[in-house]
Design a protein around this motif. Structure first.
Motif, PDB file in Angstrom:
ATOM      1  N   TYR A   1      -1.062  -7.581   2.129  1.00  0.00           N
ATOM      2  CA  TYR A   1      -0.043  -6.598   1.755  1.00  0.00           C
ATOM      3  C   TYR A   1       0.114  -6.558   0.234  1.00  0.00           C
ATOM      4  CZ  TYR A   1       4.439  -4.250   1.345  1.00  0.00           C
ATOM      5  OH  TYR A   1       5.452  -3.385   0.988  1.00  0.00           O
TER       6      TYR A   1
ATOM      7  N   PRO B   1      11.881  -1.466  12.492  1.00  0.00           N
ATOM      8  CA  PRO B   1      12.445  -2.797  12.195  1.00  0.00           C
ATOM      9  C   PRO B   1      13.307  -3.360  13.317  1.00  0.00           C
ATOM     10  CG  PRO B   1      13.496  -1.101  10.863  1.00  0.00           C
ATOM     11  CD  PRO B   1      12.379  -0.437  11.596  1.00  0.00           C
TER      12      PRO B   1
ATOM     13  N   CYS C   1      12.544  -2.449   3.153  1.00  0.00           N
ATOM     14  CA  CYS C   1      12.101  -3.765   3.614  1.00  0.00           C
ATOM     15  C   CYS C   1      13.225  -4.791   3.556  1.00  0.00           C
ATOM     16  CB  CYS C   1      10.892  -4.244   2.820  1.00  0.00           C
ATOM     17  SG  CYS C   1      11.267  -4.712   1.135  1.00  0.00           S
TER      18      CYS C   1
ATOM     19  N   GLY D   1       8.794  -4.993  -2.844  1.00  0.00           N
ATOM     20  CA  GLY D   1       8.531  -4.567  -1.476  1.00  0.00           C
ATOM     21  C   GLY D   1       8.840  -3.096  -1.341  1.00  0.00           C
ATOM     22  N   GLU D   2       8.295  -2.488  -0.293  1.00  0.00           N
ATOM     23  CA  GLU D   2       8.479  -1.048  -0.161  1.00  0.00           C
ATOM     24  C   GLU D   2       9.899  -0.728   0.309  1.00  0.00           C
ATOM     25  OE1 GLU D   2       5.504   0.236   2.578  1.00  0.00           O
ATOM     26  OE2 GLU D   2       6.118  -1.210   4.089  1.00  0.00           O
TER      27      GLU D   2
ATOM     28  N   THR E   1       5.160   1.778   8.873  1.00  0.00           N
ATOM     29  CA  THR E   1       5.878   0.520   8.973  1.00  0.00           C
ATOM     30  C   THR E   1       6.463   0.448  10.379  1.00  0.00           C
ATOM     31  OG1 THR E   1       6.601   1.066   6.759  1.00  0.00           O
ATOM     32  CG2 THR E   1       7.531  -0.911   7.737  1.00  0.00           C
TER      33      THR E   1
ATOM     34  N   HIS F   1      10.441  -1.844  -6.337  1.00  0.00           N
ATOM     35  CA  HIS F   1       9.367  -1.548  -5.395  1.00  0.00           C
ATOM     36  C   HIS F   1       8.076  -1.264  -6.157  1.00  0.00           C
ATOM     37  CE1 HIS F   1      11.356   2.440  -6.048  1.00  0.00           C
ATOM     38  NE2 HIS F   1      10.123   2.706  -6.401  1.00  0.00           N
TER      39      HIS F   1
ATOM     40  N   TYR G   1       8.070  -8.054   3.000  1.00  0.00           N
ATOM     41  CA  TYR G   1       7.606  -7.037   3.942  1.00  0.00           C
ATOM     42  C   TYR G   1       8.435  -7.134   5.203  1.00  0.00           C
ATOM     43  CZ  TYR G   1       4.640  -4.134   6.852  1.00  0.00           C
ATOM     44  OH  TYR G   1       4.191  -3.143   7.673  1.00  0.00           O
ATOM     45  N   LEU G   2       9.085  -6.046   5.580  1.00  0.00           N
ATOM     46  CA  LEU G   2       9.909  -5.993   6.785  1.00  0.00           C
ATOM     47  C   LEU G   2      10.842  -7.191   6.930  1.00  0.00           C
ATOM     48  CD1 LEU G   2       7.835  -4.600   9.740  1.00  0.00           C
ATOM     49  CD2 LEU G   2       9.891  -3.676   8.705  1.00  0.00           C
TER      50      LEU G   2
END
Ligand SMILES: Nc1ncnc2c1ncn2[C@@H]1O[C@H](COP(=O)(O)OP(=O)(O)OP(=O)(O)O)[C@@H](O)[C@H]1O
Ligand SMILES: [Mg+2]
Lengths: 317, 325
Positions: free
Chosen positions: B255, B284, B54, B50-51, B281, B218, B234-235
């Motif tokens: 994604y 959050p 996240c 994940g980026e 993004t 990542h 993701y998030l």
């Protein structure tokens, strides 16, 4: 192979031994300590059994008999100076030990525990910080029977704030570092982490701070004694100054009675400052080129000599 | 089938943000880990992809008990981790060790390699005899590829390269013979040339020691050598989970498709068209009502903005959280 890392105490000490300023300071301090320790051997007279002094002995100039002259009571200044070193240094060391111990524990707990503990401890530190030390010390010492231990205690109990702040901020920054998280992940408890990961990185700073607190404590003791609040049974340098000052050393031309203790105080304070600066340079190499001591400047100005000499050039030609 | 080594159910870790005190409850939270469910089997490696930001690290720290989860459960080797405290938690951590992203920061600069690797044994009061402890430290260093160990024992971290430091961190994790290794981006700070070595080392440890690994990254390009399965995050939420080959060849979540399209392929001719995600993004602390990926999704429909898709099974062992996956 290298045996230690540049940030640790051992390596700090080794690098310190190559720092000229620091070593000069250390030599000065060691000399002062040696004089204090060997006072009974060096001193020409025994202060407990002073030779009978008559009115003729008051403020005698330096001579073979009295190398530093005599004071207002006709006593040998050198003897008082050497024994005074014992008192001044002892007060300095004990008081700073108290200050550094309190400040270290306060700073470490505030920084490490954080949250409300940090808040409460730092509020308290702030309050102590804004209370002017010296007037309060004067009041406390004046209200109690003047004794060496009261002075030590008062200076120690009032002098820990800067240590607490310094150690707190260093603890905070070390605590955030990844290796502390890693130690937690391994399963280490708080005491282990403080002992093994926080303290070793805080210790060098604590040592620097201790040296500076010592000089401050000696200065404070001198001030209190100079104000006449010293322990009469243990005359320190400050007290010698007080006697000389209040009992007409200047009007009688007895400058030596002021000079000896004055130089002693300046000597020790300067020694501590030099050690502190040296240690700081070792710990933070960027300080080595201090803006006051180096020729390189942040703002480059055209060399002044040129512009001054330019108009004069025809005359000189 | 035997029960998994780790079973995470509906795990949530929220961080309060903004000013708050004992008297005022925080108004907003960062949903760092938000309703995460997955298993890791004995001897299995799960890649968590994940980026940045996240919630991958937070998930690992929550598993270790270094962050307290808000809700959810973590079953580790039959023990409920979230209920453990003090000495029980400490004992459980013996079986679960973490490797951190930054080998320059995660080793105490004032400790020698020998001390760093011996530290877990000292903390857990294991192998108390000196010779016993030294033998285990040497064995761990060798297992981490630092051979011969004598060369490294007396060194300080600053005398080692990045790759060697990460091997020291791995040795320190291995010395306790854990059952689960949490590797948080173990190669992202390393030189490209030594990444493969470290990844191969992890793959080898999994093979020979049957250690389970949560491999956080990542970069989808680093997972094939180690991972049996991939979880895409993701998030704060897992949006796709499946066997490595399935996820890489037949990604179901948009994604994942986007992530794959920007991962450098070994053969440039095989590279598909890059899917560049539009937008940022989302914050959050204020997640969108529907699918949290919808604002950036290239194939979003009105339905996506209205309802949050659950993680649904597509074929055996492959799930994705997308209405149209
Ligand atoms: N202690 C904390 N307090 C408040 N917010 C936090 C804390 N730790 C992490 N966060 C937030 O939680 C979110 C997830 O962070 P996390 O470090 O888990 O991300 P990550 O996936 O590991 O990112 P990266 O790839 O950059 O390491 C981020 O938005 C971060 O700002
Ligand atoms: Mg991370």
């Amino acid at each position: 192979m290298e045996s230690s890392h540049p940030g640790g105490l051992t390596a700090t000490m080794r690098n310190f031994s190559r720092n000229r300023m620091g070593m000069v300071g250390l030599a000065m301090l060691l000399l002062a300590i040696a004089l204090a320790v060997f006072a009974p051997v060096i001193a020409p007279y025994d202060p407990a059994k002073p030779p009978r002094a008559t009115i003729m002995d008051i403020y005698l100039p330096p001579s073979a008999e009295h190398p530093f002259g005599t004071d207002d009571a006709g006593q040998d200044v050198l003897t008082n100076f050497l024994y005074g070193a014992r008192v001044s240094l002892m007060v300095g060391f004990f008081a700073s030990f108290i200050a550094v111990a309190i400040g270290g524990v306060m700073g470490l707990s505030a920084g490490f525990i954080g949250g409300r503990t940090d808040n409460i401890l730092m509020r308290f530190t702030d309050i102590m910080l804004v209370i002017p030390d010296l007037p309060l010390a004067v009041v406390i010492v004046a209200l109690t029977k003047p004794s060496l231990w009261v002075i030590v205690l008062v200076i120690g109990l009032l002098g820990w704030t800067s240590t607490a702040r310094l150690i707190r901020s260093q603890t905070l920054s070390v605590k955030q570092r990844r290796f502390v998280t890693r130690a937690r992940a391994v399963g280490a408890g708080n005491f282990y982490i403080i002992r093994r990961h926080i303290l070793p990185l805080v210790l060098p700073l604590l040592v620097v701070n201790t040296v500076l607190v010592i000089s401050l404590a000696i200065l404070n003791e001198s001030t209190l004694s100079f104000l006449g609040l010293g322990d009469p049974t243990a005359p320190s340098w400050g007290q010698m100054l007080n006697f000389a000052f209040t009992r007409g050393a200047m009007s009688a031309g007895g400058w030596w009675a002021l000079l000896a203790p004055g130089i002693g105080i300046v000597w020790v304070v300067l020694a501590c400052t030099l050690i502190g600066q040296g240690l700081e340079q070792v710990l933070n190499p960027r300080l080595a080129s201090h803006n006051l001591s180096s020729t390189k400047q942040m703002i480059l100005r055209p060399p002044r000599t040129q512009s001054q000499h330019a108009p004069q050039a025809p005359d000189q030609a | 089938m035997a029960s998994p080594l780790v079973a995470v159910r509906n795990l949530r870790t929220l961080f309060p943000v903004g000013a708050h005190s004992v008297f005022r409850a925080p108004a907003t939270f960062v949903h760092a880990v938000d309703d995460v469910t997955f298993d890791i089997d004995e001897g299995e490696a799960l890649a968590l992809v994940g980026e940045s930001g996240c919630g991958k690290s937070t998930l690992a720290l929550t598993l270790l008990g270094l962050e307290r989860p808000t809700t959810g459960s973590i079953d580790f080797a039959g023990q409920e981790m979230t209920a453990l405290k003090g000495s029980e938690l400490k004992a459980a951590r013996r079986n679960m060790q973490m490797i951190f992203q930054d080998p320059y920061e995660s080793l105490n600069p004032l400790m020698r390699v020998g001390e760093i690797v011996a530290e877990p044994l000292i903390v857990h009061k294991l192998a108390n005899a000196r010779s016993d402890r030294e033998a285990r430290v040497r064995a761990a260093l060798e297992a981490a590829g630092l051979k011969p160990p004598e060369v490294y024992l007396e060194r300080y971290p600053y005398q080692l390269s990045g790759g060697q430091r990460q091997r020291v961190a791995i040795a320190a994790a291995l010395v306790l013979e854990p059952r689960l290794l949490l590797a948080d981006e173990p190669v992202s700070m390393l030189d490209v040339s030594i990444r493969a070595e470290i990844i191969n080392l992890l793959a080898e440890l999994k093979q020979t020691r049957k250690i389970s690994i949560l491999f956080i990254t990542h970069d989808l390009g680093t997972v094939t050598a180690v991972a049996d399965r991939i979880a895409v995050m993701y998030l704060g939420r897992i949006v796709e989970l499946g066997r490595t080959a399935d996820v890489l060849t037949q990604p179901r979540h948009p994604y994942t498709k986007a992530l794959l399209s920007v991962t450098p392929a070994p053969n440039p001719r095989l590279r598909k068209e890059r899917i560049i995600l539009k937008g940022e993004t989302p914050d959050p602390t204020r997640l969108p009502g529907g699918c949290r990926f919808a604002p950036r999704c290239p194939v979003a429909q009105p339905l996506c903005l209205a309802s949050d898709p659950p993680l649904t099974a597509l074929e055996t062992g492959h799930t994705a959280a997308c209405h149209f996956g």
